[in-house]
Scaffold this motif. Structure first.
Motif, PDB file in Angstrom:
ATOM      1  N   ASP A   1      24.914 106.805  51.140  1.00 10.62           N
ATOM      2  CA  ASP A   1      23.428 107.825  52.351  1.00 10.62           C
ATOM      3  C   ASP A   1      24.331 109.123  51.815  1.00 10.62           C
ATOM      4  N   LEU A   2      25.551 109.696  50.593  1.00 13.09           N
ATOM      5  CA  LEU A   2      26.419 111.126  50.705  1.00 13.09           C
ATOM      6  C   LEU A   2      24.893 111.841  50.228  1.00 13.09           C
ATOM      7  N   PRO A   3      24.673 112.720  51.064  1.00  7.64           N
ATOM      8  CA  PRO A   3      24.480 114.080  50.316  1.00  7.64           C
ATOM      9  C   PRO A   3      24.766 114.414  49.237  1.00  7.64           C
ATOM     10  N   SER A   4      26.385 114.632  48.800  1.00  9.31           N
ATOM     11  CA  SER A   4      26.688 115.219  47.958  1.00  9.31           C
ATOM     12  C   SER A   4      26.789 114.005  46.786  1.00  9.31           C
ATOM     13  N   LEU A   5      26.786 112.843  46.802  1.00 12.30           N
ATOM     14  CA  LEU A   5      26.158 111.892  45.630  1.00 12.30           C
ATOM     15  C   LEU A   5      25.327 112.147  44.255  1.00 12.30           C
ATOM     16  N   LYS A   6      25.767 112.164  43.292  1.00 16.05           N
ATOM     17  CA  LYS A   6      24.738 112.635  41.627  1.00 16.05           C
ATOM     18  C   LYS A   6      24.720 111.711  41.274  1.00 16.05           C
ATOM     19  N   ARG A   7      25.239 110.905  40.751  1.00 18.25           N
ATOM     20  CA  ARG A   7      26.095 109.977  39.895  1.00 18.25           C
ATOM     21  C   ARG A   7      26.541 108.968  39.859  1.00 18.25           C
ATOM     22  N   VAL A   8      26.155 107.682  39.974  1.00 19.43           N
ATOM     23  CA  VAL A   8      27.040 106.818  39.312  1.00 19.43           C
ATOM     24  C   VAL A   8      26.904 105.649  38.029  1.00 19.43           C
ATOM     25  N   VAL A   9      27.927 105.198  37.847  1.00 16.13           N
ATOM     26  CA  VAL A   9      28.443 104.931  36.500  1.00 16.13           C
ATOM     27  C   VAL A   9      29.203 103.755  36.956  1.00 16.13           C
ATOM     28  N   PHE A  10      29.404 102.051  36.624  1.00 17.70           N
ATOM     29  CA  PHE A  10      29.373 101.540  37.396  1.00 17.70           C
ATOM     30  C   PHE A  10      29.546 100.555  35.555  1.00 17.70           C
ATOM     31  N   ALA A  11      31.205 100.225  35.842  1.00 16.33           N
ATOM     32  CA  ALA A  11      31.750  99.834  34.676  1.00 16.33           C
ATOM     33  C   ALA A  11      31.039  98.214  34.788  1.00 16.33           C
ATOM     34  N   SER A  12      30.431  97.699  34.011  1.00 18.71           N
ATOM     35  CA  SER A  12      29.741  96.173  33.580  1.00 18.71           C
ATOM     36  C   SER A  12      30.543  95.462  32.429  1.00 18.71           C
ATOM     37  N   SER A  13      29.431  94.443  31.730  1.00 20.29           N
ATOM     38  CA  SER A  13      29.995  93.711  31.560  1.00 20.29           C
ATOM     39  C   SER A  13      29.242  92.767  30.418  1.00 20.29           C
ATOM     40  N   TYR A  14      29.685  92.815  29.073  1.00 17.40           N
ATOM     41  CA  TYR A  14      29.261  91.924  28.118  1.00 17.40           C
ATOM     42  C   TYR A  14      29.098  90.559  28.556  1.00 17.40           C
ATOM     43  N   LEU A  15      30.299  89.694  29.438  1.00 17.09           N
ATOM     44  CA  LEU A  15      29.404  88.214  29.931  1.00 17.09           C
ATOM     45  C   LEU A  15      28.369  88.610  30.819  1.00 17.09           C
ATOM     46  N   ILE A  16      27.660  89.593  30.626  1.00 15.70           N
ATOM     47  CA  ILE A  16      26.320  88.830  31.488  1.00 15.70           C
ATOM     48  C   ILE A  16      25.752  88.100  30.504  1.00 15.70           C
ATOM     49  N   TYR A  17      25.341  88.582  29.339  1.00 17.12           N
ATOM     50  CA  TYR A  17      24.416  88.007  28.361  1.00 17.12           C
ATOM     51  C   TYR A  17      25.165  86.625  27.704  1.00 17.12           C
ATOM     52  N   ASP A  18      23.810  85.596  27.794  1.00 21.38           N
ATOM     53  CA  ASP A  18      24.122  83.995  27.905  1.00 21.38           C
ATOM     54  C   ASP A  18      24.488  84.059  26.453  1.00 21.38           C
ATOM     55  N   PRO A  19      25.551  83.057  26.988  1.00 20.12           N
ATOM     56  CA  PRO A  19      26.579  82.301  25.876  1.00 20.12           C
ATOM     57  C   PRO A  19      26.421  81.788  24.754  1.00 20.12           C
ATOM     58  N   ALA A  20      25.116  81.105  24.876  1.00 19.11           N
ATOM     59  CA  ALA A  20      24.392  80.925  23.563  1.00 19.11           C
ATOM     60  C   ALA A  20      24.199  81.878  22.381  1.00 19.11           C
ATOM     61  N   LEU A  21      24.124  82.975  22.971  1.00 18.59           N
ATOM     62  CA  LEU A  21      24.045  83.978  21.597  1.00 18.59           C
ATOM     63  C   LEU A  21      25.327  84.103  21.161  1.00 18.59           C
ATOM     64  N   TYR A  22      26.278  83.802  21.608  1.00 15.58           N
ATOM     65  CA  TYR A  22      27.276  84.961  20.401  1.00 15.58           C
ATOM     66  C   TYR A  22      28.482  83.656  20.646  1.00 15.58           C
ATOM     67  N   THR A  23      28.078  81.994  21.628  1.00 13.34           N
ATOM     68  CA  THR A  23      29.404  80.889  21.066  1.00 13.34           C
ATOM     69  C   THR A  23      28.382  80.012  20.324  1.00 13.34           C
ATOM     70  N   PHE A  24      30.145  79.426  19.262  1.00 17.41           N
ATOM     71  CA  PHE A  24      29.413  78.505  18.143  1.00 17.41           C
ATOM     72  C   PHE A  24      30.971  77.116  18.465  1.00 17.41           C
ATOM     73  N   THR A  25      30.600  76.224  17.875  1.00 19.99           N
ATOM     74  CA  THR A  25      30.744  75.609  17.756  1.00 19.99           C
ATOM     75  C   THR A  25      31.717  75.917  16.407  1.00 19.99           C
ATOM     76  N   GLU A  26      31.008  75.862  15.209  1.00 19.63           N
ATOM     77  CA  GLU A  26      32.027  76.352  14.351  1.00 19.63           C
ATOM     78  C   GLU A  26      32.385  77.618  14.271  1.00 19.63           C
ATOM     79  N   ALA A  27      33.435  78.177  13.336  1.00 18.16           N
ATOM     80  CA  ALA A  27      34.020  79.289  12.606  1.00 18.16           C
ATOM     81  C   ALA A  27      32.369  80.214  12.437  1.00 18.16           C
ATOM     82  N   PRO A  28      32.153  81.640  13.005  1.00 15.84           N
ATOM     83  CA  PRO A  28      30.582  82.278  12.586  1.00 15.84           C
ATOM     84  C   PRO A  28      31.602  82.941  11.402  1.00 15.84           C
ATOM     85  N   ALA A  29      30.007  83.016  10.116  1.00 19.20           N
ATOM     86  CA  ALA A  29      30.545  83.974   9.533  1.00 19.20           C
ATOM     87  C   ALA A  29      30.504  85.627   9.540  1.00 19.20           C
TER      88      ALA A  29
END
Length: 649
Positions: A110-138
Motif C-alpha cells: 500500500d506504499l504510494p511510492s512503490l512502482k515496480r516489484v522484481v521477485f527472484a523466482s526459480s526454475y525449480l518450479i517447473y515439473d522435474p519430469a521435464l528435465y530429469t532423467f535416469t540416463e545421462a541426457p544427450a
C-alpha cells in the motif's frame, strides 16, 4: 543501462546476487538511493551512502519501509539447501521463504511510492519430469514459461507460492505498481554457496573434490549477470508476470570440472555414482529476447577464474565478519519482560543469538525464560577474569546490566570487556556515579541549568536555601543511593520527615512538588545524542514501579527533555523521573541510567533500546535506524501470568 528508479530496496542484498547488484548500482547513478536489508553483517565494500539494515526482515515494519519510500523493490532474500533438502529445512523454509516474502509485500503493497516489484523466482518450479532423467541426457530440455509446473522441493514451492501472491496483488494494485517474476536458473558466483564455489574453496585448501552426475547439464548463470539482468528487467516496466532468466546454453558438470582443471593442474577429483537423477535443463530465452536486447554473456571459462581470485583474496584477508555474540543479561532476577524484550531484539538482528540469564541466585525466576542460565559470581573486581572467561567460552558478545548496584562495576571495566570482544550497555563511570548519587545528580543538574528538584542532606539547609519553603511545607525523604522507592517518605510534614530520616542510612531531603508524576524512557547513542524519547504517566505505582503506565504526546516536552538529557553524558537506555505541575512547570527528580522496570512500554512506543544497542555494537550508524514514535498513546498493564512450559531434562 538507464534505470527509471531512484529509491531501491533490496532484500537479501548481502547475498551473492545482491552484492553484485549493489556494486552495479553504485557505478550506475550517483542519485540512486539504496536500502539493503539482510540478516548478515554489512559487506565492507558497500558504499557509505547506501543504507543498510542488518536483521531478520520478518521484523521490518510498515513505518520503517515507508520512511525510505522505495519506488523499486528487488526481492532477493531467500534460504535454500543443497540438492536434497534436510528434515530441519521444514521450518527454515517457511520462515525465511514463505513467511518472509508474504511479510515484505504486506508492508509495501500500500506504499504510494512503490512502482515496480522484481521477485527472484526459480526454475525449480517447473515439473522435474521435464528435465530429469535416469540416463545421462544427450541434450538439455529448454524450459518455456508455459511448461507444466510441479515444484521440485520446498524452495520451489515457496517461490511458486509468492508468484501466486504477486499475481493476486496485481488484480488490485496494477495501477499502482507492476510485478515481474524472473525464474532464475543454476546460479553461481563470487562468495557463493553453490557447488562451484565450494569446489574452488576445497581446491585452494589442497583437498580432493567429489563429483556427482558429471554428465548432468545445467544452465549456469553467473551472479554478476543475474544482477544486471534483474536491473534490466526492472527497467523494462512493460514486462510483467513470469519470465525465464538464464543463458539458454546448458553446460555439463564435467565442463565445470574441466575449467577447474585448467586452473588447478594438479587437482584431484573423485567421480562417484549417485542415485540422484541426471538433469538436463536450460532456459528458453525467447520471451526474454523479445523484450530485452541483452542476454547473460559470462561463460564458465571467464567466471571461474574470477571466483578463484575472489576466494584467494578472501582467504588472504582478515577473517570475515562472524555472527554477533550472544547476550548476557546480568542480575536477571525476576525480570521476565526484560528478558523477552532482549530475545525479540536479538532475533531481529540474527536468529542464532541466544540470551543467557545471569544471577547470583540459582533460583532466579527469569532463568526459565532465558535460552541458558548462569549462576554467576558477584560483580566484584577480583571476579572480572572469571566473568570474561565465561563470556568467551560461551560466545557472549553483549552484556546488559539491569541493577543499579552493578552499574559501577560494568562501567569501570567496559574497556577491558571491549578488548575481549564484549560490548556492555552501560554509561561512562562519571555518568553512572552522577545518576546513582541523587545528591550529586541534583547539584550538578542545577549547575547545568536543569530544572532538578532541590536536594539536600539537611532539611534545614533546604529551608535556608529556598525562601519559598517553610516548616509548614511538605517534604520527601529518601535514601541518597539505591532505589528511590525503598523507605521513601512522601508528602511528609517537617517533624515527620525529620523522624523518618532517622531510619535511613544516608537520607536526603527534597520539597514535595504537587503535580503529575511521569517517567521518561529514552536512549542515548554512542555519539551522545538522544536517539529516542517517550514520556509516560505513572498511573498506578507499586513498590516504586509503574503497574499501569500510559504514554502521552507532548512534542514541546520531548524537545526540552532531549536537550536536558544530552547534558548528562549518558549512553544507552535511561529512565527519568519527573513531575509536571498544573501550570506546566517541569521538575526532574532523578535519572536511572539503565533499562527501567516498566520500560518495555518505551520499546512498544518506539524507543527500541536493545535493538539499537545490538546494532551499535555491530558498528551500525543509528541514523539508519531512526526513532519512530508510536502514532498514538499506549498503555501498559503489568499483571501476573501463569506460564506452562515443558520440563527440560
Amino acid at each position: 543501462m538507464e534505470l527509471p528508479f531512484k529509491r531501491i530496496f533490496i532484500s537479501g542484498g548481502a547475498g551473492v546476487i545482491g552484492q553484485e547488484m549493489v556494486r552495479c548500482l553504485a557505478a550506475l547513478d550517483a542519485e540512486i538511493q539504496v536500502l539493503v536489508g539482510d540478516i548478515k553483517p554489512r559487506p565492507a565494500d558497500f558504499p557509505a551512502r547506501f543504507q543498510y539494515r542488518q536483521g531478520d526482515l520478518n521484523f521490518l515494519s510498515e513505518q520503517e519501509i515507508a520512511d525510505f519510500a522505495p519506488d523499486l523493490f528487488m526481492h532477493l532474500a531467500a534460504t535454500f539447501e543443497r540438492s536434497t533438502e534436510t528434515y530441519g529445512f521444514w521450518e527454515e523454509n517457511f520462515r525465511h521463504n514463505v513467511r518472509l516474502s508474504h511479510h515484505l509485500m504486506t508492508v509495501q503493497k500500500d506504499l504510494p511510492s512503490l512502482k515496480r516489484v522484481v521477485f527472484a523466482s526459480s526454475y525449480l518450479i517447473y515439473d522435474p519430469a521435464l528435465y530429469t532423467f535416469t540416463e545421462a541426457p544427450a541434450r538439455p530440455r529448454s524450459l518455456r514459461e508455459d511448461d507444466p509446473i510441479l515444484p521440485r522441493n520446498l524452495t520451489g514451492m515457496a517461490k511458486l507460492s509468492h508468484e501466486i501472491e504477486l499475481r493476486f496483488l496485481q488484480t488490485f494494485r496494477a495501477a499502482q505498481f507492476s510485478t515481474v517474476c524472473p525464474r532464475i536458473y543454476r546460479g553461481y558466483g563470487r562468495n557463493g554457496r553453490d557447488i562451484t564455489s565450494r569446489w574452488v574453496r576445497a581446491l585452494l585448501a589442497g583437498e580432493e573434490i567429489t563429483v556427482y552426475g558429471a554428465e548432468s547439464m545445467f544452465d549456469y548463470l553467473y551472479a554478476a549477470d543475474t544482477a544486471e539482468g534483474l536491473l534490466r528487467l526492472a527497467a523494462a516496466e512493460a514486462v510483467t508476470g513470469i519470465i525465464n532468466l538464464g543463458t539458454g546454453r546448458a553446460r555439463r558438470v564435467a565442463d565445470v570440472v574441466a575449467v577447474l582443471q585448467q586452473n588447478f593442474p594438479g587437482m584431484l577429483a573423485k567421480y562417484v555414482a549417485s542415485d540422484i537423477p541426471f538433469e538436463g535443463s536450460q532456459a528458453d530465452m525467447t520471451l526474454w529476447s523479445s523484450h530485452i536486447d541483452w542476454t547473460p554473456p559470462t561463460t564458465l571459462e571467464v567466471a571461474i577464474p574470477e571466483i578463484i581470485a575472489h576466494e584467494r583474496a578472501q582467504a588472504a584477508a582478515a577473517a570475515s565478519a562472524k555472527a554477533p555474540g550472544h547476550i548476557l543479561v546480568s542480575s536477571v532476577s525476576g525480570k521476565v519482560p526484560l528478558v523477552q524484550a532482549v530475545r525479540q531484539a536479538g532475533q531481529r538482528l540474527y536468529p542464532g543469538i541466544r540470551v543467557i540469564g545471569a544471577d547470583i541466585n540459582a533460583q532466579a525466576l527469569a532463568f526459565h525464560f532465558a535460552d541458558e542460565s548462569w549462576v554467576m559470581p558477584p560483580t566484584a573486581d577480583e571476579q572480572l577474569p572469571n566473568i570474561i572467561s565465561y563470556c568467551q567460552e560461551h560466545g557472549v558478545g553483549h552484556i546488559i546490566p539491569t541493577r543499579d548496584g552493578e552499574l559501577d562495576f560494568w562501567s569501570r571495566h567496559r574497556a577491558a570487556l571491549a578488548t575481549a570482544g564484549i560490548a556492555v550497555l552501560v554509561s561512562e563511570p562519571d555518568a553512572v556515579k552522577r545518576c546513582l548519587d541523587k545528591l550529586e545528580f541534583a547539584v550538578l543538574g542545577q549547575q547545568a541549568g536543569l530544572p532538578v528538584i532541590p536536594t539536600s542532606l539537611s532539611i534545614d539547609s533546604l529551608l535556608a536555601d529556598d525562601a519559598a519553603l517553610s516548616q509548614e511545607s511538605a517534604f520527601v525523604v529518601k535514601e541518597r543511593f539505591g532505589a528511590g522507592s525503598l523507605s521513601l517518605g512522601l508528602n511528609l510534614p517537617y517533624a515527620t520527615a525529620v523522624n523518618h530520616a532517622q531510619n535511613l542510612r544516608e537520607p536526603i531531603f527534597q520539597p514535595f512538588i504537587q503535580g503529575r508524576e511521569i517517567s521518561v524512557d529514552g536512549y542515548v547513542d554512542r555519539a551522545g545524542r538522544v536517539h529516542g524519547l517517550v514520556p509516560r504517566t505513572r498511573d498506578i505505582v507499586v513498590s516504586g514501579e509503574s503497574q499501569i503506565t500510559t504514554t502521552f504526546h507532548d512534542p514541546e516536552l520531548v524537545a526540552r527533555l532531549s536537550e536536558m538529557v544530552a547534558k548528562l553524558g549518558l549512553y544507552g537506555p535511561f529512565v527519568l523521573q519527573a513531575v509536571l505541575t498544573d501550570d506546566g512547570q517541569l521538575y526532574i527528580i532523578e535519572c536511572n541510567c539503565r533499562f527501567g522496570g516498566a520500560s518495555t512500554l518505551g520499546i512498544a512506543a518506539g524507543v527500541d533500546s536493545f535493538f539499537w544497542f545490538l546494532q551499535e555494537a555491530a558498528g551500525a550508524d543509528l541514523s539508519q535506524y531512526p526513532f519512530r514514535p508510536a502514532p498514538g498513546p499506549l498503555r501498559q498493564v503489568r499483571a501476573a501470568a501463569d506460564v506452562v512450559m515443558e520440563v527440560k531434562r
